[in-house]
Design a protein around this motif. Structure first.
Motif, PDB file in Angstrom:
ATOM      1  N   VAL A 106       3.340  -8.169   3.076  1.00 23.69           N
ATOM      2  CA  VAL A 106       2.706  -6.895   2.750  1.00 23.69           C
ATOM      3  C   VAL A 106       2.815  -6.629   1.260  1.00 23.69           C
ATOM      4  N   GLY A 107       3.936  -7.016   0.655  1.00 24.46           N
ATOM      5  CA  GLY A 107       4.075  -6.839  -0.778  1.00 24.46           C
ATOM      6  C   GLY A 107       5.521  -6.873  -1.224  1.00 24.46           C
ATOM      7  N   ASP A 108       5.695  -6.813  -2.539  1.00 23.82           N
ATOM      8  CA  ASP A 108       7.015  -6.849  -3.171  1.00 23.82           C
ATOM      9  C   ASP A 108       7.446  -5.443  -3.547  1.00 23.82           C
ATOM     10  N   ILE A 109       8.751  -5.221  -3.539  1.00 22.31           N
ATOM     11  CA  ILE A 109       9.317  -3.919  -3.861  1.00 22.31           C
ATOM     12  C   ILE A 109      10.452  -4.119  -4.845  1.00 22.31           C
ATOM     13  N   ASP A 110      10.331  -3.495  -6.014  1.00 27.12           N
ATOM     14  CA  ASP A 110      11.390  -3.547  -7.021  1.00 27.12           C
ATOM     15  C   ASP A 110      12.248  -2.296  -7.023  1.00 27.12           C
ATOM     16  N   ASP A 111      11.673  -1.171  -6.630  1.00 29.23           N
ATOM     17  CA  ASP A 111      12.367   0.106  -6.716  1.00 29.23           C
ATOM     18  C   ASP A 111      12.310   0.804  -5.364  1.00 29.23           C
ATOM     19  N   THR A 112      13.410   0.772  -4.634  1.00 32.95           N
ATOM     20  CA  THR A 112      13.425   1.367  -3.298  1.00 32.95           C
ATOM     21  C   THR A 112      13.481   2.890  -3.340  1.00 32.95           C
ATOM     22  N   THR A 113      13.701   3.485  -4.503  1.00 34.51           N
ATOM     23  CA  THR A 113      13.701   4.946  -4.582  1.00 34.51           C
ATOM     24  C   THR A 113      12.291   5.512  -4.459  1.00 34.51           C
ATOM     25  N   THR A 114      11.283   4.669  -4.533  1.00 31.75           N
ATOM     26  CA  THR A 114       9.899   5.128  -4.395  1.00 31.75           C
ATOM     27  C   THR A 114       9.442   5.125  -2.940  1.00 31.75           C
ATOM     28  N   SER A 152      10.066   6.146   1.359  1.00 28.41           N
ATOM     29  CA  SER A 152      10.646   7.140   2.265  1.00 28.41           C
ATOM     30  C   SER A 152      11.568   6.473   3.273  1.00 28.41           C
ATOM     31  N   TRP A 153      11.932   5.251   2.994  1.00 29.42           N
ATOM     32  CA  TRP A 153      12.722   4.469   3.939  1.00 29.42           C
ATOM     33  C   TRP A 153      14.197   4.816   3.873  1.00 29.42           C
ATOM     34  N   ASP A 154      14.843   4.782   5.006  1.00 32.97           N
ATOM     35  CA  ASP A 154      16.292   4.949   5.078  1.00 32.97           C
ATOM     36  C   ASP A 154      16.910   3.553   5.095  1.00 32.97           C
ATOM     37  N   LEU A 155      17.240   3.046   3.915  1.00 34.75           N
ATOM     38  CA  LEU A 155      17.780   1.684   3.792  1.00 34.75           C
ATOM     39  C   LEU A 155      19.284   1.611   4.027  1.00 34.75           C
ATOM     40  N   ASP A 156      19.959   2.746   4.127  1.00 35.42           N
ATOM     41  CA  ASP A 156      21.396   2.734   4.363  1.00 35.42           C
ATOM     42  C   ASP A 156      21.648   2.530   5.854  1.00 35.42           C
ATOM     43  N   ALA A 157      21.683   1.278   6.244  1.00 33.62           N
ATOM     44  CA  ALA A 157      21.813   0.930   7.659  1.00 33.62           C
ATOM     45  C   ALA A 157      23.260   0.744   8.085  1.00 33.62           C
ATOM     46  N   THR A 158      24.211   1.039   7.220  1.00 38.61           N
ATOM     47  CA  THR A 158      25.622   0.774   7.545  1.00 38.61           C
ATOM     48  C   THR A 158      26.113   1.593   8.722  1.00 38.61           C
ATOM     49  N   ARG A 209       0.846  -1.190   0.000  1.00 42.72           N
ATOM     50  CA  ARG A 209       0.000   0.000   0.000  1.00 42.72           C
ATOM     51  C   ARG A 209       0.886   1.246   0.000  1.00 42.72           C
ATOM     52  N   PRO A 210       0.453   2.316  -0.644  1.00 44.59           N
ATOM     53  CA  PRO A 210       1.259   3.543  -0.681  1.00 44.59           C
ATOM     54  C   PRO A 210       1.607   4.090   0.694  1.00 44.59           C
ATOM     55  N   ASP A 211       0.700   3.958   1.680  1.00 46.78           N
ATOM     56  CA  ASP A 211       0.995   4.501   3.007  1.00 46.78           C
ATOM     57  C   ASP A 211       2.162   3.765   3.674  1.00 46.78           C
ATOM     58  N   VAL A 212       2.392   2.536   3.299  1.00 42.38           N
ATOM     59  CA  VAL A 212       3.545   1.789   3.821  1.00 42.38           C
ATOM     60  C   VAL A 212       4.830   2.336   3.211  1.00 42.38           C
ATOM     61  N   LEU A 213       4.793   2.637   1.940  1.00 43.38           N
ATOM     62  CA  LEU A 213       5.984   3.115   1.243  1.00 43.38           C
ATOM     63  C   LEU A 213       6.378   4.526   1.646  1.00 43.38           C
TER      64      LEU A 213
END
Length: 121
Positions: A55-63, A65-71, A4-8
């Motif tokens: 919840v669903g599949d994600i192909d493009d993480t640029t869409t 608001s998540w901060d995926l850079d967990a390093t 769902r968009p609210d998750v993204l």
């Protein structure tokens, strides 16, 4: 099935799990959000689970608001990782979340057993 968009659009701060399959997790509203890295491009890049429910599949993480850079953030503790992996037990192969785990020759899904999923490194 896209989430769902609210998750993204939700701000989520991810942490490394130190595992090879369920690579990132975040504690959101007392639930575990977990990203499974899939065999890409045979399958979508990630699948999102919330407390073990797909919840669903994600192909493009640029869409997102998540901060995926967990390093720069500490990884999950051993206890947190165990809790996260317990919530997604049996869901290593793509499709297992809908009762049809992938067994195709073109990807490595058949190797994604719970034992393999727990491997850190």
């Amino acid at each position: 099935m896209p989430p769902r968009p609210d998750v993204l659009t939700r701000r989520v701060t991810w942490h490394r799990t130190a595992t090879r399959v369920f690579v990132l997790a975040a504690r959101v509203d007392d639930t575990w959000w977990v990203l499974r890295r899939n065999s890409f491009p045979e399958h979508p890049l990630y699948t999102l689970f919330v407390d073990g429910a797909v919840v669903g599949d994600i192909d493009d993480t640029t869409t997102t608001s998540w901060d995926l850079d967990a390093t720069a953030r500490p990884p999950l503790t051993d206890d947190q990782r165990a809790e996260v992996l317990a919530s997604v037990r049996g869901l290593g192969p793509y499709g297992s979340e809908v009762g049809r785990p992938c067994d195709g020759d073109w990807c490595a899904c058949d190797a994604l057993t719970d034992e393999h999923v727990r491997t850190t490194g």
